[in-house]
Design a protein around this motif. Sequence first.
Motif, PDB file in Angstrom:
ATOM      1  N   MET A 117      39.679   7.410 -20.757  1.00  0.00           N
ATOM      2  CA  MET A 117      40.359   8.590 -21.270  1.00  0.00           C
ATOM      3  C   MET A 117      41.289   7.867 -22.164  1.00  0.00           C
ATOM      4  N   GLY A 119      44.163   9.186 -25.199  1.00  0.00           N
ATOM      5  CA  GLY A 119      45.154  10.253 -25.436  1.00  0.00           C
ATOM      6  C   GLY A 119      46.684   9.606 -25.959  1.00  0.00           C
ATOM      7  N   LEU A 143      36.307  10.449 -22.918  1.00  0.00           N
ATOM      8  CA  LEU A 143      36.868  11.633 -23.273  1.00  0.00           C
ATOM      9  C   LEU A 143      38.273  11.456 -23.780  1.00  0.00           C
ATOM     10  N   SER A 144      38.926  12.766 -24.287  1.00  0.00           N
ATOM     11  CA  SER A 144      40.129  12.593 -24.654  1.00  0.00           C
ATOM     12  C   SER A 144      41.098  13.527 -23.951  1.00  0.00           C
ATOM     13  N   LEU A 145      42.276  13.182 -23.917  1.00  0.00           N
ATOM     14  CA  LEU A 145      43.240  14.224 -22.961  1.00  0.00           C
ATOM     15  C   LEU A 145      44.417  14.520 -23.957  1.00  0.00           C
ATOM     16  N   ARG A 146      45.007  15.645 -23.927  1.00  0.00           N
ATOM     17  CA  ARG A 146      46.056  16.021 -24.694  1.00  0.00           C
ATOM     18  C   ARG A 146      47.295  15.371 -24.110  1.00  0.00           C
ATOM     19  N   TRP A 154      46.227  17.705 -18.544  1.00  0.00           N
ATOM     20  CA  TRP A 154      44.718  17.970 -18.215  1.00  0.00           C
ATOM     21  C   TRP A 154      44.865  19.538 -17.744  1.00  0.00           C
ATOM     22  N   ASP A 155      43.620  20.111 -17.749  1.00  0.00           N
ATOM     23  CA  ASP A 155      43.389  21.443 -17.328  1.00  0.00           C
ATOM     24  C   ASP A 155      42.131  21.140 -16.635  1.00  0.00           C
ATOM     25  N   SER A 157      39.157  22.298 -17.408  1.00  0.00           N
ATOM     26  CA  SER A 157      38.138  21.936 -18.435  1.00  0.00           C
ATOM     27  C   SER A 157      37.857  20.401 -18.138  1.00  0.00           C
ATOM     28  N   LYS A 158      39.048  19.500 -18.219  1.00  0.00           N
ATOM     29  CA  LYS A 158      39.098  18.171 -18.252  1.00  0.00           C
ATOM     30  C   LYS A 158      38.565  17.882 -16.860  1.00  0.00           C
ATOM     31  N   GLU A 161      35.001  17.859 -17.193  1.00  0.00           N
ATOM     32  CA  GLU A 161      34.631  17.093 -18.269  1.00  0.00           C
ATOM     33  C   GLU A 161      34.394  15.469 -17.361  1.00  0.00           C
ATOM     34  N   ILE A 162      35.412  15.221 -16.805  1.00  0.00           N
ATOM     35  CA  ILE A 162      35.337  13.792 -15.966  1.00  0.00           C
ATOM     36  C   ILE A 162      34.097  13.886 -15.135  1.00  0.00           C
TER      37      ILE A 162
END
Length: 179
Positions: A117, A119, A143-146, A154-155, A157-158, A161-162
């Motif tokens: 991940m 970010g 993947l990317s996190l904000r 994360w939310d 949707s993450k 995705e994970i």
Amino acid sequence: SNLLGDTMLEEDAKKNNADMTIQVVWSSRGSYCCRPKGKIHTPKRSIAKEGELVRQVQAALGSQYNITTVIFGSLSTADSVKIASRSQVMVGVHGAGLVWSGFLRSSQEQHGGIVEMFGGDRSPVNRHYHNIASLADIHYRSLSLRGSAKSLVWDQSKVDEIVSRIRSIHFDQEPGESE
């Protein structure tokens, strides 16, 4: 999920081999002691509410997977190698803990995988762990996190995705050139 991997270190390796449960090690960037001695170290790019994220990922994956949360910075080299070598998948934010992915359980017939991940102050152009995965003959996903360098968020949707990235690792297939 077991903090620091204590339970996994105590488990008999034969039990893991006989058990069809896929072992996932979650490399946490949580605070740990002692660098220098007596000081608490808090790495950059830690995940806000990480315990809840891991619980949600575990619930979504179901009983076919077992996630063990580990803070590699607090473990010895020997313990870190033991934990990684008993796992098929490693998940974590870009950082030194992911170097242990080179020791994931793998063979000519079975290939482990890493989910990295990004970010904060690290972007997907950083290919360190992709390169380790290639050299170790394991699958690579990212993947990317904000968030900021201090804390990633994360939310749902993450979580999805994970879970998708973990499930996309087919242990019986050779890692592809496109990974």
